[in-house]
Design a protein around this motif. Structure first.
Motif, PDB file in Angstrom:
ATOM      1  N   LEU A 196       0.826  -1.209   0.000  1.00 31.97           N
ATOM      2  CA  LEU A 196       0.000   0.000   0.000  1.00 31.97           C
ATOM      3  C   LEU A 196       0.861   1.260   0.000  1.00 31.97           C
ATOM      4  N   VAL A 197       1.940   1.244   0.774  1.00 29.44           N
ATOM      5  CA  VAL A 197       2.835   2.401   0.820  1.00 29.44           C
ATOM      6  C   VAL A 197       3.539   2.582  -0.526  1.00 29.44           C
ATOM      7  N   LEU A 198       3.966   1.485  -1.140  1.00 29.67           N
ATOM      8  CA  LEU A 198       4.634   1.549  -2.442  1.00 29.67           C
ATOM      9  C   LEU A 198       3.718   2.153  -3.503  1.00 29.67           C
ATOM     10  N   ILE A 199       2.467   1.740  -3.483  1.00 33.48           N
ATOM     11  CA  ILE A 199       1.504   2.274  -4.458  1.00 33.48           C
ATOM     12  C   ILE A 199       1.292   3.769  -4.225  1.00 33.48           C
ATOM     13  N   ALA A 200       1.195   4.176  -2.961  1.00 33.10           N
ATOM     14  CA  ALA A 200       0.995   5.591  -2.634  1.00 33.10           C
ATOM     15  C   ALA A 200       2.167   6.446  -3.110  1.00 33.10           C
ATOM     16  N   VAL A 201       3.387   5.965  -2.898  1.00 33.24           N
ATOM     17  CA  VAL A 201       4.576   6.712  -3.333  1.00 33.24           C
ATOM     18  C   VAL A 201       4.647   6.766  -4.849  1.00 33.24           C
ATOM     19  N   ALA A 202       4.270   5.665  -5.521  1.00 31.74           N
ATOM     20  CA  ALA A 202       4.269   5.651  -6.991  1.00 31.74           C
ATOM     21  C   ALA A 202       3.311   6.695  -7.545  1.00 31.74           C
ATOM     22  N   ILE A 203       2.125   6.787  -6.961  1.00 34.21           N
ATOM     23  CA  ILE A 203       1.141   7.784  -7.403  1.00 34.21           C
ATOM     24  C   ILE A 203       1.678   9.192  -7.183  1.00 34.21           C
TER      25      ILE A 203
END
Length: 427
Positions: A196-203
């Motif tokens: 979830l954190v990885l997806i947030a940073v990617a966005i």
């Protein structure tokens, strides 16, 4: 300048995230020994599956970033790693060691994008003279991620219970299958959080534009130039880079051998329960974090190559202490080893990239490939430990040799760099 500060802040977050991923591996090794009924040597292949991606992927990744940009490479890596983390949910139904090995490879592939991009990006986003200090500062966030992974996330996974088919209580809910399912489900939580954190940073990185550096500032010349190469193998002819790659291979192997076997050492050989062992592991990573902070400050006064030599030699001596005493003495020596390991990786990385210019991405790819030491040196160490149950600590002669190679690189660095400069001046 402010744009560079924002970019550095975002890149520092990446160092934190891939530390979470890689430093969950020792916990997973201990957990998989229970859920998949593995011995120390068999479980060590968890490291192989993860770090093998760092040998296979860097060159294609460097070519990808050469074609596009650091930013695109980072975003791609974040999404790949996030997908790997989410795969733990279907894997919990299958309960196959082979499936878990494939998942670790997927996660590592994504993280390899981040590491191939972020390390050189930090070195070129500022003055070349301060690159070692800047990369050590960035890597201190790696140490913070390692500490959080070891001290807190490991406790989400390890239950403190360690049963076999023969020792499980007769009244345990669900019997052996219930115990295995409970231990398997515990592995999902930290990887869900990570994904979830990885997806947030990617966005966030899709929205925020990172400054272009070096050859990215003129994509027209790169795309039209017949001499431009997506990967430049001639970079390895530079002595300070070639020996930097060798030193990185040995350092990564030695560090991971100690990291991956830390919980096994505590629980299997030092007789410590899992709860206490994870606390020691947290302290071990805290020593690493403190070492990075202190090392970064000291580096303003002392040359990076001299610090590298001193820190690596200190670890050679500490490994001798582990070999000589084992037990709790060896355990406390490992805490000191963690402190002195702290600056070695980023210092060697930045020293090896010095003066590469347009070849920086190629040089970074080769340095990241050297992480393949993690896929073989820990297994050799685990094999020696498994074969010598009564004198298990003799296995630490392997990381001792690795640190000796790092000390040699630090000692010889100025001569190697001068050789590179001399060769360039003759072209």
């Amino acid at each position: 300048m402010k744009k560079n500060h924002l970019a550095l802040g975002l890149i520092f977050c990446l160092f934190f995230l891939w530390a979470i991923s890689s430093n969950l591996l020792p916990t997973m090794i201990r957990q998989l020994m229970k859920t998949c009924e593995l011995n120390t040597f068999e479980a060590s292949f968890t490291e192989s599956a993860y770090w093998l991606a760092y040998f296979i992927c860097p060159i294609p990744i460097a070519m990808f970033m050469r074609r596009y940009s650091y930013r695109v490479g980072i975003i791609t890596g974040l999404f790949i790693a996030a997908c790997g983390g989410l795969l733990f949910f279907p894997a919990a139904l299958v309960k196959s060691y082979g499936v878990y090995l494939c998942i670790f490879f997927v996660i590592a592939t994504g993280m390899c994008f981040l590491e191939t991009a972020a390390n050189p990006y930090v070195t070129v986003l500022g003055e070349p003279q301060t690159a070692p200090r800047r990369l050590n500062l960035a890597q201190s966030f790696n140490g913070l991620g390692a500490f959080i992974s070891a001290m807190f996330l490991s406790k989400l996974v390890l239950s403190g219970q360690s049963y076999t088919r023969e020792t499980i209580p007769a009244n345990y809910p669900g019997g052996w299958n219930g115990y295995i399912q409970m231990e398997t489900d515990a592995m999902k939580t930290p990887y869900l959080i990570l994904a979830l954190v990885l997806i947030a940073v990617a966005i966030l990185l899709v929205i925020v534009k990172l400054p272009k550096v070096g050859d990215e500032e003129d994509k027209t010349n790169i795309s039209n130039s017949h001499s431009a190469k997506l990967i430049d193998f001639s970079t390895l002819k530079k002595p300070h880079l070639k020996w930097g790659v060798i030193a990185q291979f040995f350092y990564n192997g030695g560090q991971t051998a100690i990291n991956s076997l830390f919980l096994v050492y505590c629980c299997t050989y030092a007789g410590i329960d899992e709860e206490t062992a994870t606390t020691f592991f947290g302290l071990y990573m805290l020593a690493f974090l403190v070492g990075r902070w202190i090392g970064t400050m000291i580096m303003t006064k002392i040359a990076p190559d001299k610090m590298l030599t001193f820190y690596a030699l200190a670890n050679v001596i500490l490994c001798l202490v582990i070999i000589g005493f084992g037990g709790y003495v060896g355990l406390y020596a490992m805490l000191a080893v963690s402190f002195f390991m702290s600056i070695i990786y980023p210092t060697q990385f930045s020293l090896a990239l010095y003066g590469l210019g347009e070849q920086t991405k190629s040089g970074s790819a080769f340095l990241v490939m050297a992480i393949v030491g993690n896929a073989c040196v820990p297994q050799f160490t685990a094999y020696i430990m498994h074969q010598n149950e009564t004198f298990y600590q003799i296995a630490y002669v392997v990381p001792m040799i690795c640190f000796a190679v790092c000390a040699y690189y630090g000692y010889r660095y100025k001569k190697l760099k001068d050789m590179t400069i001399s060769e360039l001046s003759n072209i």
